[in-house]
Design a protein around this motif. Structure first.
Motif, PDB file in Angstrom:
ATOM      1  N   THR A 113      -0.771   7.961  -5.313  1.00 31.37           N
ATOM      2  CA  THR A 113      -0.737   6.754  -5.746  1.00 31.37           C
ATOM      3  C   THR A 113      -1.164   5.931  -4.626  1.00 31.37           C
ATOM      4  OG1 THR A 113       0.856   5.102  -6.681  1.00 31.37           O
ATOM      5  CG2 THR A 113       1.671   7.017  -5.355  1.00 31.37           C
ATOM      6  N   GLY A 114      -1.853   5.086  -4.872  1.00 36.48           N
ATOM      7  CA  GLY A 114      -2.417   4.175  -3.427  1.00 36.48           C
ATOM      8  C   GLY A 114      -2.837   4.900  -2.430  1.00 36.48           C
ATOM      9  N   SER A 115      -3.504   6.273  -2.454  1.00 34.12           N
ATOM     10  CA  SER A 115      -3.717   6.913  -1.336  1.00 34.12           C
ATOM     11  C   SER A 115      -4.841   6.580  -0.319  1.00 34.12           C
ATOM     12  CB  SER A 115      -4.131   8.299  -1.573  1.00 34.12           C
ATOM     13  OG  SER A 115      -4.066   9.204  -0.577  1.00 34.12           O
ATOM     14  N   SER A 116      -4.423   6.625   0.878  1.00 30.64           N
ATOM     15  CA  SER A 116      -5.466   6.378   1.878  1.00 30.64           C
ATOM     16  C   SER A 116      -6.206   7.989   1.919  1.00 30.64           C
ATOM     17  CB  SER A 116      -5.169   6.100   3.410  1.00 30.64           C
ATOM     18  OG  SER A 116      -4.297   7.035   3.760  1.00 30.64           O
ATOM     19  N   GLY A 117      -7.322   7.958   2.822  1.00 28.66           N
ATOM     20  CA  GLY A 117      -7.981   9.230   2.748  1.00 28.66           C
ATOM     21  C   GLY A 117      -9.821   8.914   2.492  1.00 28.66           C
ATOM     22  N   TYR A 145       1.996  -7.050  -6.170  1.00 27.62           N
ATOM     23  CA  TYR A 145       1.236  -7.940  -7.200  1.00 27.62           C
ATOM     24  C   TYR A 145       2.158  -9.011  -7.101  1.00 27.62           C
ATOM     25  CZ  TYR A 145      -0.263 -10.048 -11.619  1.00 27.62           C
ATOM     26  OH  TYR A 145      -0.883 -10.937 -12.559  1.00 27.62           O
ATOM     27  N   ASP A 146       3.382  -8.894  -7.468  1.00 24.08           N
ATOM     28  CA  ASP A 146       4.472  -9.831  -7.325  1.00 24.08           C
ATOM     29  C   ASP A 146       5.193 -10.000  -6.026  1.00 24.08           C
ATOM     30  OD1 ASP A 146       6.617 -11.715  -7.660  1.00 24.08           O
ATOM     31  OD2 ASP A 146       7.566 -10.658  -9.196  1.00 24.08           O
ATOM     32  N   PRO A 147       4.735 -11.375  -5.388  1.00 25.76           N
ATOM     33  CA  PRO A 147       5.099 -11.293  -3.844  1.00 25.76           C
ATOM     34  C   PRO A 147       6.585 -11.150  -3.791  1.00 25.76           C
ATOM     35  CG  PRO A 147       3.596 -12.854  -4.209  1.00 25.76           C
ATOM     36  CD  PRO A 147       3.799 -12.274  -5.483  1.00 25.76           C
ATOM     37  N   GLU A 148       7.287 -11.488  -4.679  1.00 23.42           N
ATOM     38  CA  GLU A 148       8.834 -11.496  -4.913  1.00 23.42           C
ATOM     39  C   GLU A 148       9.667 -10.179  -4.628  1.00 23.42           C
ATOM     40  OE1 GLU A 148      11.077 -14.103  -4.904  1.00 23.42           O
ATOM     41  OE2 GLU A 148       9.042 -15.305  -4.733  1.00 23.42           O
ATOM     42  N   THR A 149       8.469  -8.800  -4.812  1.00 22.74           N
ATOM     43  CA  THR A 149       9.046  -7.711  -4.714  1.00 22.74           C
ATOM     44  C   THR A 149       9.267  -7.411  -3.138  1.00 22.74           C
ATOM     45  OG1 THR A 149       7.475  -6.920  -6.400  1.00 22.74           O
ATOM     46  CG2 THR A 149       8.371  -5.027  -5.358  1.00 22.74           C
ATOM     47  N   ALA A 150       8.700  -8.038  -2.236  1.00 21.21           N
ATOM     48  CA  ALA A 150       8.790  -8.151  -0.853  1.00 21.21           C
ATOM     49  C   ALA A 150      10.080  -8.744  -0.473  1.00 21.21           C
ATOM     50  CB  ALA A 150       7.636  -8.612  -0.166  1.00 21.21           C
ATOM     51  N   THR A 151      11.308  -8.049  -0.719  1.00 21.53           N
ATOM     52  CA  THR A 151      12.613  -8.608  -0.790  1.00 21.53           C
ATOM     53  C   THR A 151      12.646  -9.061   0.862  1.00 21.53           C
ATOM     54  OG1 THR A 151      13.714  -6.506  -0.323  1.00 21.53           O
ATOM     55  CG2 THR A 151      13.617  -7.448  -2.611  1.00 21.53           C
ATOM     56  N   TRP A 198      -2.836   4.532  -9.981  1.00 20.15           N
ATOM     57  CA  TRP A 198      -3.184   3.264  -9.252  1.00 20.15           C
ATOM     58  C   TRP A 198      -3.077   1.912  -9.882  1.00 20.15           C
ATOM     59  CZ3 TRP A 198      -5.025   7.087  -6.091  1.00 20.15           C
ATOM     60  CH2 TRP A 198      -5.585   6.471  -4.981  1.00 20.15           C
ATOM     61  N   GLY A 199      -2.580   0.977  -8.903  1.00 21.47           N
ATOM     62  CA  GLY A 199      -2.218  -0.426  -9.503  1.00 21.47           C
ATOM     63  C   GLY A 199      -3.716  -1.054  -9.581  1.00 21.47           C
ATOM     64  N   LEU A 200      -3.820  -1.548 -10.769  1.00 19.93           N
ATOM     65  CA  LEU A 200      -4.976  -2.242 -11.073  1.00 19.93           C
ATOM     66  C   LEU A 200      -5.602  -3.550  -9.991  1.00 19.93           C
ATOM     67  CD1 LEU A 200      -7.318  -1.910 -13.266  1.00 19.93           C
ATOM     68  CD2 LEU A 200      -6.088  -3.412 -14.731  1.00 19.93           C
ATOM     69  N   ASN A 201      -4.303  -3.799  -9.690  1.00 25.10           N
ATOM     70  CA  ASN A 201      -4.317  -4.938  -8.673  1.00 25.10           C
ATOM     71  C   ASN A 201      -4.341  -4.751  -6.939  1.00 25.10           C
ATOM     72  OD1 ASN A 201      -2.786  -6.016 -11.130  1.00 25.10           O
ATOM     73  ND2 ASN A 201      -4.561  -7.101 -10.852  1.00 25.10           N
ATOM     74  N   ASP A 202      -4.472  -3.338  -6.825  1.00 28.99           N
ATOM     75  CA  ASP A 202      -4.261  -2.849  -5.261  1.00 28.99           C
ATOM     76  C   ASP A 202      -5.210  -3.444  -4.511  1.00 28.99           C
ATOM     77  OD1 ASP A 202      -3.820  -1.435  -3.069  1.00 28.99           O
ATOM     78  OD2 ASP A 202      -3.699   0.682  -4.108  1.00 28.99           O
ATOM     79  N   THR A 203      -4.779  -4.097  -3.472  1.00 26.98           N
ATOM     80  CA  THR A 203      -5.674  -4.822  -2.537  1.00 26.98           C
ATOM     81  C   THR A 203      -5.909  -3.944  -1.289  1.00 26.98           C
ATOM     82  OG1 THR A 203      -3.557  -5.946  -1.691  1.00 26.98           O
ATOM     83  CG2 THR A 203      -4.863  -7.198  -3.303  1.00 26.98           C
ATOM     84  N   ILE A 204      -5.186  -2.963  -1.239  1.00 24.65           N
ATOM     85  CA  ILE A 204      -5.203  -2.032   0.024  1.00 24.65           C
ATOM     86  C   ILE A 204      -6.259  -1.006  -0.160  1.00 24.65           C
ATOM     87  CG2 ILE A 204      -4.000  -0.750   1.661  1.00 24.65           C
ATOM     88  CD1 ILE A 204      -1.761  -2.827   1.244  1.00 24.65           C
ATOM     89  N   THR A 205      -5.660   0.050  -1.123  1.00 28.24           N
ATOM     90  CA  THR A 205      -6.726   0.780  -1.954  1.00 28.24           C
ATOM     91  C   THR A 205      -7.145   0.501  -3.159  1.00 28.24           C
ATOM     92  OG1 THR A 205      -4.954   2.250  -2.516  1.00 28.24           O
ATOM     93  CG2 THR A 205      -5.852   2.577  -0.355  1.00 28.24           C
ATOM     94  N   PRO A 206      -8.322  -0.488  -3.445  1.00 29.91           N
ATOM     95  CA  PRO A 206      -8.755  -1.060  -4.431  1.00 29.91           C
ATOM     96  C   PRO A 206      -9.101   0.172  -5.636  1.00 29.91           C
ATOM     97  CG  PRO A 206      -9.838  -2.220  -2.626  1.00 29.91           C
ATOM     98  CD  PRO A 206      -9.119  -0.739  -2.042  1.00 29.91           C
ATOM     99  N   HIS A 223      -5.047   7.157 -13.933  1.00 28.52           N
ATOM    100  CA  HIS A 223      -4.327   6.135 -14.598  1.00 28.52           C
ATOM    101  C   HIS A 223      -3.931   5.033 -13.993  1.00 28.52           C
ATOM    102  CE1 HIS A 223      -3.089   9.144 -17.972  1.00 28.52           C
ATOM    103  NE2 HIS A 223      -3.066   9.936 -16.751  1.00 28.52           N
ATOM    104  N   PHE A 224      -4.359   3.724 -14.422  1.00 22.40           N
ATOM    105  CA  PHE A 224      -4.134   2.348 -13.949  1.00 22.40           C
ATOM    106  C   PHE A 224      -3.072   1.804 -14.550  1.00 22.40           C
ATOM    107  CE2 PHE A 224      -8.765   2.728 -12.937  1.00 22.40           C
ATOM    108  CZ  PHE A 224      -8.640   2.819 -11.431  1.00 22.40           C
ATOM    109  N   ILE A 225      -2.146   1.000 -13.721  1.00 22.38           N
ATOM    110  CA  ILE A 225      -1.047   0.321 -14.245  1.00 22.38           C
ATOM    111  C   ILE A 225      -1.406  -1.297 -13.630  1.00 22.38           C
ATOM    112  CG2 ILE A 225       1.408  -0.211 -13.884  1.00 22.38           C
ATOM    113  CD1 ILE A 225       1.960   2.670 -12.964  1.00 22.38           C
ATOM    114  N   ASP A 226      -1.383  -2.140 -14.735  1.00 27.24           N
ATOM    115  CA  ASP A 226      -1.924  -3.381 -14.627  1.00 27.24           C
ATOM    116  C   ASP A 226      -0.646  -4.216 -14.031  1.00 27.24           C
ATOM    117  OD1 ASP A 226      -3.361  -5.603 -14.785  1.00 27.24           O
ATOM    118  OD2 ASP A 226      -2.988  -6.012 -16.969  1.00 27.24           O
TER     119      ASP A 226
END
Length: 255
Positions: A113-117, A145-151, A198-206, A223-226
């Motif tokens: 999930t959001g893997s580098s490589g 996706y939601d900046p509020e998740t970054a507590t 994968w996050g559909l809005n992933d900015t790091i591993t698009p 599978h993508f998650i919106d």
């Protein structure tokens, strides 16, 4: 519910539940708590194990993917784990790929999930703004996706880490190791059933990276998650757990 951290030899880890093993690997700025939703969901039917990767305190000359893979190999040997479903987020996915290629008999399924490589747009490779709280806050928020998740608690944790020069040196060394190690030629050798979430809005591993993994790993499903960025198990735990549950339920049980 807070996770209980156990210690054995030089390892710190979570070990909850019983049954088939789910081995979870966190990312570069990750922590055991990233997987809390997964642990609580699966521990009634599986044994969920999460080693704390020694990203901040491993010997500097070993600070890289090979060193992290060796650490995981030693941990798996100590705990006598077999037929694992190996689940990795971000850098943890990268380590999971290397581990699977080197130890194919130990792994039953692979989940990335959001893997580098293949590609990542990461802040780890250069760290010029050590000591800038606003910069760290902005970069941590960038992974969601939601900046509020970054507590504030999460930002504070990363900020404290980056105030340490030795820790920063290790972060940069590991990030550069990951950026150098493109696995496009090695990945097609993986024959294990592989789930890509994968996050559909992933900015790091698009999303394109998820498609590329899907194309290169023969026995994979994507599978993508919106409305989700780089850490689906944190941002959309219910959807992540549902996709993972359905994947695991379709695999034959060896026991």
């Amino acid at each position: 519910m807070a996770l209980t951290i156990k210690e054995e030899n030089q390892f710190k880890y979570i070990d909850e539940g019983a049954g088939e093993v789910l081995l979870l690997l966190h990312g570069l700025f990750g922590a055991l708590s990233n997987w809390e939703g997964v642990v609580n969901h699966f521990k009634s039917n599986y044994r969920v194990v999460i080693p704390l990767l020694p990203i901040y305190d491993m010997p500097l000359k070993k600070a890289g993917l090979d060193g992290l893979n060796s650490f995981v190999e030693d941990f798996v040997k100590l705990k006598a784990l077999n037929q694992m479903t190996l689940i990795g987020n971000s850098l943890g996915g990268h380590v999971g790929l290397i581990y699977t290629l080197n130890n194919p008999d130990k792994v039953k399924n692979l989940v990335l999930t959001g893997s580098s490589g293949l590609f990542e747009n990461s802040m780890g490779g250069s760290f010029p703004k050590r000591g800038s709280y606003e910069y760290i806050k902005e970069r941590v928020a960038y992974t969601f996706y939601d900046p509020e998740t970054a507590t504030k608690e999460l930002v504070d944790e990363v900020f404290e880490t980056t105030k340490s020069i030795p820790k920063c040196l290790r972060i940069v060394a590991i990030a550069k190791s990951a950026q150098r190690h493109n696995m496009a030629k090695e990945i097609p050798k993986i024959q294990h059933p592989t789930l890509l979430v994968w996050g559909l809005n992933d900015t790091i591993t698009p999303p394109l990276v998820g498609h590329e993994f899907n194309k290169l790993i023969p026995n994979s499903e994507l599978h993508f998650i919106d409305k989700c960025c780089h850490a689906p198990m944190m941002e959309r735990p219910e959807k992540f757990n549902k996709i993972l549950s359905e994947f695991l339920e379709t695999r034959p049980n060896d026991s």
